[in-house]
Design a protein around this motif. Structure first.
Motif, PDB file in Angstrom:
ATOM      1  N   VAL A   1     -18.768   5.090 -52.415  1.00 42.25           N
ATOM      2  CA  VAL A   1     -18.028   4.991 -51.163  1.00 42.25           C
ATOM      3  C   VAL A   1     -16.976   6.090 -51.135  1.00 42.25           C
ATOM      4  O   VAL A   1     -16.143   6.183 -52.044  1.00 42.25           O
ATOM      5  CB  VAL A   1     -17.359   3.610 -51.020  1.00 42.25           C
ATOM      6  CG1 VAL A   1     -16.513   3.563 -49.750  1.00 42.25           C
ATOM      7  CG2 VAL A   1     -18.403   2.502 -51.012  1.00 42.25           C
TER       8      VAL A   1
ATOM      9  N   LEU B   1     -21.041   5.980 -47.050  1.00 48.39           N
ATOM     10  CA  LEU B   1     -21.775   5.443 -48.194  1.00 48.39           C
ATOM     11  C   LEU B   1     -22.791   6.481 -48.613  1.00 48.39           C
ATOM     12  O   LEU B   1     -23.708   6.822 -47.850  1.00 48.39           O
ATOM     13  CB  LEU B   1     -22.470   4.128 -47.819  1.00 48.39           C
ATOM     14  CG  LEU B   1     -21.598   3.066 -47.141  1.00 48.39           C
ATOM     15  CD1 LEU B   1     -22.415   1.821 -46.832  1.00 48.39           C
ATOM     16  CD2 LEU B   1     -20.400   2.724 -47.999  1.00 48.39           C
TER      17      LEU B   1
ATOM     18  N   ALA C   1     -26.550   0.216 -53.998  1.00 42.94           N
ATOM     19  CA  ALA C   1     -26.920  -0.119 -52.627  1.00 42.94           C
ATOM     20  C   ALA C   1     -27.582  -1.490 -52.516  1.00 42.94           C
ATOM     21  O   ALA C   1     -27.864  -1.941 -51.413  1.00 42.94           O
ATOM     22  CB  ALA C   1     -27.852   0.953 -52.070  1.00 42.94           C
TER      23      ALA C   1
ATOM     24  N   SER D   1     -19.943   4.350 -41.826  1.00 42.62           N
ATOM     25  CA  SER D   1     -19.410   3.084 -41.322  1.00 42.62           C
ATOM     26  C   SER D   1     -18.318   3.382 -40.306  1.00 42.62           C
ATOM     27  O   SER D   1     -17.435   4.210 -40.561  1.00 42.62           O
ATOM     28  CB  SER D   1     -18.833   2.237 -42.458  1.00 42.62           C
ATOM     29  OG  SER D   1     -18.157   1.106 -41.933  1.00 42.62           O
TER      30      SER D   1
ATOM     31  N   GLN E   1     -24.915   4.151 -55.541  1.00 47.38           N
ATOM     32  CA  GLN E   1     -24.180   4.426 -54.306  1.00 47.38           C
ATOM     33  C   GLN E   1     -22.693   4.612 -54.584  1.00 47.38           C
ATOM     34  O   GLN E   1     -22.134   3.996 -55.493  1.00 47.38           O
ATOM     35  CB  GLN E   1     -24.388   3.272 -53.329  1.00 47.38           C
ATOM     36  CG  GLN E   1     -23.804   3.492 -51.934  1.00 47.38           C
ATOM     37  CD  GLN E   1     -24.076   2.297 -51.037  1.00 47.38           C
ATOM     38  OE1 GLN E   1     -23.415   1.278 -51.146  1.00 47.38           O
ATOM     39  NE2 GLN E   1     -25.057   2.426 -50.166  1.00 47.38           N
TER      40      GLN E   1
END
Length: 544
Positions: free
Chosen positions: A323, A389, A476, A367, A321
């Motif tokens: 960001v 994400l 994740a 988010s 993952q």
């Protein structure tokens, strides 16, 4: 105060009738771990009044919402994202040989469902049918669908062919009325992605709200949902916190109890059957400490081999993952209910062979709360950057964990094996580039100042983007497959059967995401609850 609240280890109880033969004293079943699946097991197994159930967990056992407290249940925050949060334990891992990381897991009633983001999306039909084809027919989609319906109360769709309205887990989809969520929706449409209003109905992947067990601002974890005070007070159920399992006792090929440590003292808890639900990183460690694992690894650290099980820890999987933060132009108010915005699932070029209705092997999750607030739990600056994400979700069993010592306090060696193939890197590049394209589309022109990184010179060059991905890589925390299920005649790939029974050791089961042969195409929280339901049913019905 009922047995679940006393927090003291009980004496052995008189033997009660069970569905399977019992040959030793103590409780009928000892469950190690009161996490997501363990909470389900405790509740379902104790529905039979003649079965005595003892659950032990290293963390605390709160009673009801008041016991958890508002801070831990606040669905606008993710406790597991906060380094050193008291409701978590950290595992040192390597995502790549040069990328160390700390993976937090829940250490409290409800386990990681108490500290995660409340994402409650079912695995895809393709995942279930792949697992069934690997020698686990009970996991075929049509066979698990009744359990998926029974475990939920879907507050959006109610009862029907796909959803239930009487289960312990309450499910509601994230709201899309926040300006950032609305822009995400419109941008996805502008780029040609279809709407995906119910991500639990197995339709073609696209953009839609996130099914969540966060209801009206409260994260209803598995412990709160399955083990409320009235269930904890059942006379045949005892749930004890602050009690750490050290190994399983095996005598003459049968599990007869568990060695636990509490307040610095060791004790053997006798059991008619033992179920390990300690999570995908702790459960394989307990098995290896008990002499169940790859023979060479056990002999290397001086642990007597009870069962040569080469599949334990040899090929787990997770979702890499990243960001990506972007800057809003306006100072928006904090969302009232949840940090979750919209979610886009799409198919990478490597997943295109699955066709337009395939599972979708890339996820872009939004988010609505700044990363700084998620990480610190404190007040976030108004107008601060908001994150996407981005995860590659194709099943890739590239991980390996190995025991390093017979001392339970010595952590495992855990290697995730991310970015080891061209395909892995290509998927993440595509996910990053689609996210950048969404933010550059007209619907985001008003609300967004743009992506904070990577810049165009990196986005346009594969090698530069690969370097950026490696420098920003995370996970994740969807670990699966450390104790995979499958037929007994395939010990290289299977350590338990489809109902969690450990091959070659009677009276011992595993019930957590360890048993999934690989990670599903969606985060496994809902599947972890399903595991508890399916294995509890197998125990209660004594399924062959």
């Amino acid at each position: 105060m009922g047995p679940g609240a006393r927090g003291t280890l009980p004496p052995p109880v008189p033997r009660r009738r069970t569905t399977a033969p019992v040959r030793c004293g103590g409780h009928d079943v000892v469950v190690v771990g009161a996490g997501t699946a363990g909470s389900v097991l405790a509740a379902r197994l104790s529905e039979d009044p003649d079965r005595s159930v003892l659950v032990v967990d290293a963390g605390p056992i709160p009673r009801g919402r008041a016991g958890f407290g508002p801070a831990l249940l606040d669905a606008r925050l993710v406790p597991g994202a906060r380094p050193g949060h008291p409701a978590t334990s950290a595992h040192l891992v390597r995502l790549t040989p040069k990328r160390p990381w700390r993976v937090p897991r829940g250490r409290v009633l409800g386990g990681s469902s108490t500290v995660n983001g409340g994402y409650f999306v079912r695995a895809r039909r393709e995942d279930f049918d792949r697992w069934a084809a690997a020698g686990n027919p009970a996991w075929a989609y049509e066979r698990v669908l009744p359990l998926l319906r029974a475990l939920e109360t879907d507050l959006d769709y109610g009862a029907g062919d796909l959803h239930g309205d009487r289960g312990p887990m309450r499910v509601r989809r994230s709201r899309l009325d926040h300006p950032a969520a609305a822009a995400f929706h419109d941008a996805a449409r502008a780029l040609g992605f279809p709407d995906d209003p119910d991500k639990n109905d197995q339709a073609s992947p696209g953009f839609g709200p996130v099914p969540s067990n966060a209801i009206d601002g409260v994260r209803h974890n598995a412990g709160l949902s399955y083990l409320p005070p009235e269930v904890l007070d059942r006379p045949n159920l005892t749930v004890v916190g602050g009690c750490t399992a050290r190994r399983v006792v095996v005598a003459h090929g049968r599990a007869t109890g568990v060695v636990v440590e509490r307040d610095g003292r060791h004790r053997v808890l006798a059991a008619g059957a033992v179920v390990l639900s300690a999570g995908a990183l702790v459960t394989p460690h307990l098995l290896q400490l008990s002499g169940i694992g790859p023979r060479a690894d056990l002999e290397r650290v001086g642990i007597p081999v009870v069962r040569d099980a080469p599949a334990v820890g040899s090929g787990f999987s997770d979702h890499p993952q990243l960001v990506l933060e972007w800057a809003p132009r306006d100072d928006w108010a904090e969302p009232p209910d949840s940090w979750l915005g919209g979610c886009l699932h799409l198919t990478s070029s490597d997943g295109a062979s699955a066709g337009p209705g395939g599972p979708g092997d890339l996820e872009i999750l939004q988010s609505l709360v700044p990363l700084s607030r998620l990480v610190t739990g404190g007040a976030g600056a108004a107008g601060g950057p908001l994150p996407f994400l981005v995860a590659a979700q194709a099943p890739r069993p590239t991980g390996r964990l190995r025991i390093r010592s017979a001392d339970p306090a010595t952590p495992l060696s855990i290697d995730y094996g991310y970015l080891g193939s061209r395909e892995d890197r290509r998927r993440l590049r595509e996910g990053v580039r689609v996210t950048a394209a969404l933010l550059e589309s007209p619907p985001f022109a008003g609300p967004a100042r743009g992506l904070l990184g990577p810049g165009p010179e990196v986005l346009d060059d594969d090698r530069s983007l690969d370097r950026w991905i490696h420098e920003h890589l995370g996970t994740a925390q969807h670990t699966c497959g450390t104790v995979p299920m499958g037929p007994a005649d395939d010990p290289e790939h299977a350590a338990v059967d489809q109902f969690g029974r450990v091959h070659g050791v009677r009276g011992l089961r595993v019930a957590d995401t360890s048993i999934l042969p690989d990670t599903p195409h969606r985060g496994p929280a809902a599947t972890a609850v399903l595991i508890g339901e399916l294995i509890a049913q197998a125990i209660r019905l004594d399924l062959p």
